[in-house]
Design an enzyme around this catalytic site. Structure first.
Site, PDB file in Angstrom:
ATOM      1  N   TRP A   1       3.953 -27.642  -4.821  1.00 20.46           N
ATOM      2  CA  TRP A   1       5.331 -27.665  -5.295  1.00 20.46           C
ATOM      3  C   TRP A   1       5.564 -26.797  -6.524  1.00 20.46           C
ATOM      4  CZ3 TRP A   1       5.087 -29.206 -10.280  1.00 20.46           C
ATOM      5  CH2 TRP A   1       4.061 -30.089 -10.666  1.00 20.46           C
ATOM      6  N   ASN A   2       4.517 -26.415  -7.260  1.00 26.47           N
ATOM      7  CA  ASN A   2       4.758 -25.768  -8.553  1.00 26.47           C
ATOM      8  C   ASN A   2       5.200 -24.309  -8.428  1.00 26.47           C
ATOM      9  OD1 ASN A   2       2.113 -25.245  -7.617  1.00 26.47           O
ATOM     10  ND2 ASN A   2       1.384 -24.812  -9.679  1.00 26.47           N
TER      11      ASN A   2
ATOM     12  N   LYS B   1       2.740 -26.859   6.128  1.00 22.85           N
ATOM     13  CA  LYS B   1       3.397 -28.006   5.522  1.00 22.85           C
ATOM     14  C   LYS B   1       3.662 -27.660   4.070  1.00 22.85           C
ATOM     15  CE  LYS B   1       2.165 -31.540   3.276  1.00 22.85           C
ATOM     16  NZ  LYS B   1       3.341 -31.669   2.345  1.00 22.85           N
TER      17      LYS B   1
ATOM     18  N   SER C   1      -4.615 -30.244  -5.580  1.00 25.47           N
ATOM     19  CA  SER C   1      -5.546 -30.905  -6.501  1.00 25.47           C
ATOM     20  C   SER C   1      -6.955 -30.958  -5.935  1.00 25.47           C
ATOM     21  CB  SER C   1      -5.064 -32.326  -6.800  1.00 25.47           C
ATOM     22  OG  SER C   1      -5.217 -33.155  -5.656  1.00 25.47           O
TER      23      SER C   1
ATOM     24  N   LEU D   1      -8.018 -24.871  -5.541  1.00 33.58           N
ATOM     25  CA  LEU D   1      -7.836 -26.203  -6.121  1.00 33.58           C
ATOM     26  C   LEU D   1      -7.530 -26.116  -7.620  1.00 33.58           C
ATOM     27  CD1 LEU D   1     -10.713 -27.987  -4.169  1.00 33.58           C
ATOM     28  CD2 LEU D   1      -8.338 -27.556  -3.477  1.00 33.58           C
TER      29      LEU D   1
ATOM     30  N   GLU E   1      -7.515 -32.138 -15.948  1.00 38.86           N
ATOM     31  CA  GLU E   1      -6.467 -31.114 -15.959  1.00 38.86           C
ATOM     32  C   GLU E   1      -5.122 -31.754 -16.317  1.00 38.86           C
ATOM     33  OE1 GLU E   1      -4.725 -27.599 -13.018  1.00 38.86           O
ATOM     34  OE2 GLU E   1      -5.606 -29.407 -12.136  1.00 38.86           O
TER      35      GLU E   1
ATOM     36  N   GLU F   1      -7.406 -15.575  -2.255  1.00 41.71           N
ATOM     37  CA  GLU F   1      -6.200 -15.047  -1.638  1.00 41.71           C
ATOM     38  C   GLU F   1      -5.790 -13.801  -2.395  1.00 41.71           C
ATOM     39  OE1 GLU F   1      -3.521 -18.404  -1.923  1.00 41.71           O
ATOM     40  OE2 GLU F   1      -4.020 -19.059   0.092  1.00 41.71           O
TER      41      GLU F   1
END
Length: 475
Positions: free
Chosen positions: A150-151, A174, A228, A250, A380, A457
């Site tokens: 979501w960030n 998703k 996470s 992660l 974190e 990535e």
């Protein structure tokens, strides 16, 4: 106006009418701004079947055709960026300027994949026998399942989609239920660019149920997850049990090493601005600040001053330098970390509290005088809280920086080339930034080591997770 939300399966959009849906709220106000339709098992089966059917033809599509389609998407991103960015600010909270940068930078990422997919080469291996031909080809792995956070709802999704589709794979994504508008917008971009039905599918709903359904589906060959560490380990275990390839980006707990010979004022200013980005809800956000003792007092003062002057408010307000946290849970998490540190003797130099009665705002916070046993030094924070502690020697700094199981990003500030080289070699992290922040461009491999993930990535490595290697020998 906020974007109408939908899921996208086999080239068709379906809204919330007549099915279970969840509320989407604006974290700056708490107002419900949209209803997100959730899929069921039958929908997931349909998405997998559509992706499997589409793969048979998409894998044989010319790389030039795939490249052309991605370029159309990049052009549409630039054209629609203001509307996409505004919706990101409404459901995720970050300042509009940050949201706009996130969206527009993705156009370059899509173009990068459009270029690179034209150069997915194999190789010829000289034979030991004169009449033998032997060569290696790279082929798309097949149907992929991806899970984006979501960030950075647009950027993280685009990285996965562009790489998978450019490689010749099909994808079921998703997205994040907290900030879904960007992923819906992305589906519209690919749809309008002419992507064949079934190549890209978007689903929403219960994360645990969806991940288990997709990962265990026989047709799904590869998993990509950003999120996470605990959830990533659960998905990795499930994928491993079914021998599925995976890319895992992660969490992190990024150490910052500021040496006494650094430009301390510049470092403090740069780090404060970077810490404010998306209210600290960034996997590569600087989170543990180790400052060499001769520079400690000066850095602490300058850093705390910069953060204390930041304007916190609604992301749609042009004067806001930091928006809200994503939800009330993040506000409570920040308060708990500050309380734990204070209970262990830490000093709250600035911030340390919720801001206002409405929304999910938390003041940028600097903590000093705390030990490595404080929770924030081990967990974190994923928010605008920064612990600053002194160190004496280079070896001590490296030992403390490497002490945690995380290994995503790290930051070093020094004017010594020898120090920079030694520390860059000694840090256990997938990315090391020296005297600046340079992890954003499309040509850069982005990923971590240790508990921070598997694979990367972006960059020349962008397709590694979406291709299989086939050796062919012929007499």
């Amino acid at each position: 106006m906020y974007r109408k939300l939908a899921f996208y399966i086999d080239g068709e959009f379906s809204g919330a009418e007549g099915r279970h849906a969840g509320d989407v709220a604006n974290p700056a106000t708490g107002e419900v701004i949209g209803r997100l339709p959730h899929v069921g098992p039958a929908d997931l089966d349909r998405a997998v079947a559509a992706a499997e059917r589409a793969f048979a033809s998409w894998r044989r599509t010319s790389p030039l055709a795939r490249s052309d389609l991605l370029r159309k998407v990049a052009a549409l991103i630039r054209e629609r960026a203001p509307d996409i960015a505004r919706d990101i600010t409404l459901d995720e909270g970050k300042p509009l300027e940050e949201a706009l940068v996130e969206v527009t930078s993705c156009a370059e990422h899509v173009e990068w994949h459009a270029e690179e997919c034209r150069r997915i080469y194999g190789r010829v291996i000289p034979p030991r026998q004169p009449d033998v031909r032997q060569f290696v080809v790279r082929e798309p792995v097949g149907v992929c399942a991806a899970f984006s956070p979501w960030n950075f709802p647009f950027a993280q999704a685009v990285r996965k989609v562009a790489a998978a589709l450019a490689a010749g794979c099909t994808l079921i994504l998703k997205g994040p239920e907290e900030s879904p508008s960007a992923v819906v917008a992305m589906a519209e971009l690919f749809h309008d660019a002419g992507l064949p039905a079934g190549v890209l599918n978007i689903v929403w709903g219960d994360p645990a149920a969806i991940s288990r359904h997709l990962i265990t589906a026989p047709a799904v060959r590869k998993i990509s997850f950003t999120g996470s560490v605990p959830v990533g380990k659960q998905l990795a275990a499930l994928a491993g049990a079914h021998m599925k390839r995976m890319t895992m980006e992660l969490g992190g707990h990024s150490p910052v090493l500021v040496f006494a010979d650094a430009d301390v004022d510049r470092a403090a200013q740069m780090l404060a601005r970077f810490k404010l980005r998306n209210a600290g809800q960034v996997c590569v956000s600087p989170t543990r600040f180790y400052v060499q003792r001769p520079a400690y007092a000066r850095f602490l003062e300058a850093f705390a001053h910069e953060l204390s002057q930041a304007r916190v408010g609604d992301g749609l307000d042009p004067s806001s330098q930091m928006g809200p946290l994503a939800n009330p849970r993040r506000v409570a998490a920040m308060a708990d970390l500050v309380a734990d540190a204070a209970g262990r003797g830490a000093q709250v130099v600035t911030g340390g509290r919720k801001v206002g009665e409405e929304g999910c705002f938390f003041a940028p916070t600097v903590l000093a005088g705390l030990g490595d046993d404080a929770r924030i030094m081990r967990e974190e924070p994923f928010g605008p809280v920064a612990p600053v502690v002194p160190f004496d020697t280079e070896d001590e700094a490296l030992q403390r920086a490497n002490a945690l199981p995380f290994g995503l990003a790290s930051y070093v500030f020094t004017e010594s080339l020898k120090t920079a080289t030694r520390v860059a070699n000694g840090l256990e992290a997938g990315m090391v930034n020296i005297n600046h922040f340079g992890m954003g461009p499309a040509e850069i491999p982005f990923g971590g080591i240790k508990d921070s993930g598997i694979g990367t990535e972006g960059g020349a490595e962008t397709f590694d997770g979406y291709l299989v290697t086939k050796f062919i020998t012929q007499l």
